[in-house]
Design an enzyme around this catalytic site. Sequence first.
Site, PDB file in Angstrom:
ATOM      1  N   ASP A 293      -8.318 -14.211  -3.296  1.00 14.83           N
ATOM      2  CA  ASP A 293      -8.256 -15.182  -4.390  1.00 14.83           C
ATOM      3  C   ASP A 293      -6.813 -15.211  -4.858  1.00 14.83           C
ATOM      4  O   ASP A 293      -5.977 -14.426  -4.408  1.00 14.83           O
ATOM      5  CB  ASP A 293      -9.219 -14.764  -5.514  1.00 14.83           C
ATOM      6  CG  ASP A 293      -9.582 -15.900  -6.464  1.00 14.83           C
ATOM      7  OD1 ASP A 293      -8.778 -16.838  -6.619  1.00 14.83           O
ATOM      8  OD2 ASP A 293     -10.664 -15.840  -7.067  1.00 14.83           O
ATOM      9  N   HIS A 294      -6.510 -16.113  -5.766  1.00 14.76           N
ATOM     10  CA  HIS A 294      -5.158 -16.245  -6.297  1.00 14.76           C
ATOM     11  C   HIS A 294      -5.061 -15.568  -7.661  1.00 14.76           C
ATOM     12  O   HIS A 294      -5.623 -16.075  -8.642  1.00 14.76           O
ATOM     13  CB  HIS A 294      -4.792 -17.721  -6.459  1.00 14.76           C
ATOM     14  CG  HIS A 294      -4.786 -18.492  -5.183  1.00 14.76           C
ATOM     15  ND1 HIS A 294      -5.305 -19.762  -5.071  1.00 14.76           N
ATOM     16  CD2 HIS A 294      -4.319 -18.160  -3.944  1.00 14.76           C
ATOM     17  CE1 HIS A 294      -5.156 -20.198  -3.837  1.00 14.76           C
ATOM     18  NE2 HIS A 294      -4.567 -19.244  -3.132  1.00 14.76           N
ATOM     19  N   GLN A 428      -9.793 -18.252  -9.945  1.00  9.96           N
ATOM     20  CA  GLN A 428     -11.191 -18.530  -9.624  1.00  9.96           C
ATOM     21  C   GLN A 428     -11.300 -19.362  -8.349  1.00  9.96           C
ATOM     22  O   GLN A 428     -12.044 -20.341  -8.278  1.00  9.96           O
ATOM     23  CB  GLN A 428     -11.901 -19.202 -10.803  1.00  9.96           C
ATOM     24  CG  GLN A 428     -11.726 -18.397 -12.089  1.00  9.96           C
ATOM     25  CD  GLN A 428     -12.735 -18.721 -13.162  1.00  9.96           C
ATOM     26  OE1 GLN A 428     -13.922 -18.689 -12.927  1.00  9.96           O
ATOM     27  NE2 GLN A 428     -12.244 -19.008 -14.363  1.00  9.96           N
ATOM     28  N   HIS A 429     -10.554 -18.924  -7.329  1.00  7.14           N
ATOM     29  CA  HIS A 429     -10.522 -19.577  -6.026  1.00  7.14           C
ATOM     30  C   HIS A 429     -11.064 -18.639  -4.943  1.00  7.14           C
ATOM     31  O   HIS A 429     -10.535 -18.583  -3.841  1.00  7.14           O
ATOM     32  CB  HIS A 429      -9.089 -19.988  -5.669  1.00  7.14           C
ATOM     33  CG  HIS A 429      -8.527 -21.052  -6.551  1.00  7.14           C
ATOM     34  ND1 HIS A 429      -7.165 -21.307  -6.637  1.00  7.14           N
ATOM     35  CD2 HIS A 429      -9.133 -21.946  -7.386  1.00  7.14           C
ATOM     36  CE1 HIS A 429      -6.967 -22.300  -7.492  1.00  7.14           C
ATOM     37  NE2 HIS A 429      -8.138 -22.706  -7.947  1.00  7.14           N
ATOM     38  N   LEU A 430     -12.105 -17.912  -5.262  1.00 12.45           N
ATOM     39  CA  LEU A 430     -12.585 -16.847  -4.379  1.00 12.45           C
ATOM     40  C   LEU A 430     -12.997 -17.400  -3.018  1.00 12.45           C
ATOM     41  O   LEU A 430     -13.760 -18.367  -2.932  1.00 12.45           O
ATOM     42  CB  LEU A 430     -13.759 -16.127  -5.050  1.00 12.45           C
ATOM     43  CG  LEU A 430     -14.108 -14.720  -4.570  1.00 12.45           C
ATOM     44  CD1 LEU A 430     -14.811 -13.961  -5.689  1.00 12.45           C
ATOM     45  CD2 LEU A 430     -14.988 -14.741  -3.352  1.00 12.45           C
TER      46      LEU A 430
END
Length: 491
Positions: A293-294, A428-430
Amino acid sequence: MAGPVRAADVVVVGGGSSGCVVAARLSEDPDRTVVLLESGPGYRSAAECSSVLDYRTLPVGPRSPYGDTYGIELTPGIPSAMVRGHVLGGSGAVNGAYFIRGTAPDFDRWPPSWSYEHVLPFFRALETDVDFEGPMHGATGPVPVRRQPADRLSAVSAAFHLAALDLGFAEEADKNGRDGEGIGPVPLNVGDGRRISTASAYLLPALDRPNLTVDVDSHVVRVLFSGTRAVGVEVDSGGARRAVRADRVVLAAGAVETPVLLMHSGIGPAEHLRDNGIRPVTDAPGVGSDFSDHPEVGLPYRVRAPLSRDATSPVLEAVLNVGQIEIRPYTASFDVLVPGSGQPVPRLGIGVMTPESRGRIRLASPHRRVRPRIEYRYAETDSDRRALRNGVALGVELLRSPAFHSLVEPIWEEVSDNEVRAHLGTSQHLCGSCRMGNSDDAGAVVDERCNVRGIDGLTIADTSVFPVVPSRGPHATAVMVAERVSTFLSG
């Protein structure tokens, strides 16, 4: 099992960004019956879902019915929370309408059959880009793509754009080009003044097909097997259990719920499953392992006077990409952008887009409704800590530039690991919790056609199959993957 048994050719689990695409595409064949199961609420028209169409805000605040909140651990000792979309359209129905593709170098980290040359036709097929033409862009796809005009930028976006140019960064007019970096407008999945999720673009136009059934408020408990073949799913609807039998099960529940559902169904790290009283169907150590994720630091600043925002301003209008850093000037404070969040301090988002950190999802209980443990393990390497510090330092430099000086001033004076940890969050880019890989990749959960290894009749089509999170937000890439998996299943 109580309740009726329904049969279909294909059952799709999850009506989010990917599941809506798969269900709509597969039901284009009138001889194929498709059932789509979504755990959240649904709607049949735009008039029924006005709050999820307003792209100027994120309808995921504490009282929103459209978000599912998960407790997470960003790094040891730093708990936090993440929200996933819980409605038809999934997270793509409630996000900031950021619709930037993964870059060409991103796909060098995917299997060869997913090179940029292989995926570009699917990126083109899914979109109608109203700003750009040519071989890089689509003109007839379901998802409209546009950018905020320069003369309608918010005060923050306009100042940020000028500050980046003043510091010598290049103008990047088309962030959905092949690759590149610089300051430029964000491609938005917005049309006719509305956020256009895949529910709006793909699913709603297909709802009248007699071979497509959409069941909302339907929680899938587990995948059903005959030996090592998936034969359907068990569903809890209003406290009643039933089975949906199918020749093919497609999981599109998202990068959290897809691995959780697999583990509850007996597919995952065998020892972990046994510890939770679950009999393994197959040992798949990659399930829930090594996701990416970021990491994002919220860089706060003070405003010298109220900042103007156009009535059409989205959450993000422009971003700066430089190396592995993306800087996001949110157009308002989060108490405005996320109603009910109670976060009045404006900030820049500083994202590390190619982190080394890898996280883990594990069951906390054998009971399906209990939330899993989600450990991000951010900032555990020197490289990631250095990238975060460098990104924050650049953010501070931008805020101090002449273009910003009359509007804002930074709050931070010292850029240190402690300050970074104090403001650490996630984009929240899992992605990558059930990643795809070649046959010699022991940690890969699915093959290059996104079929689960060791299991017949089971496919995954969501961000969990990404080998690694792209260096841009994943939404457009998730839609591309769903488009391509649909062609695999239609062949």
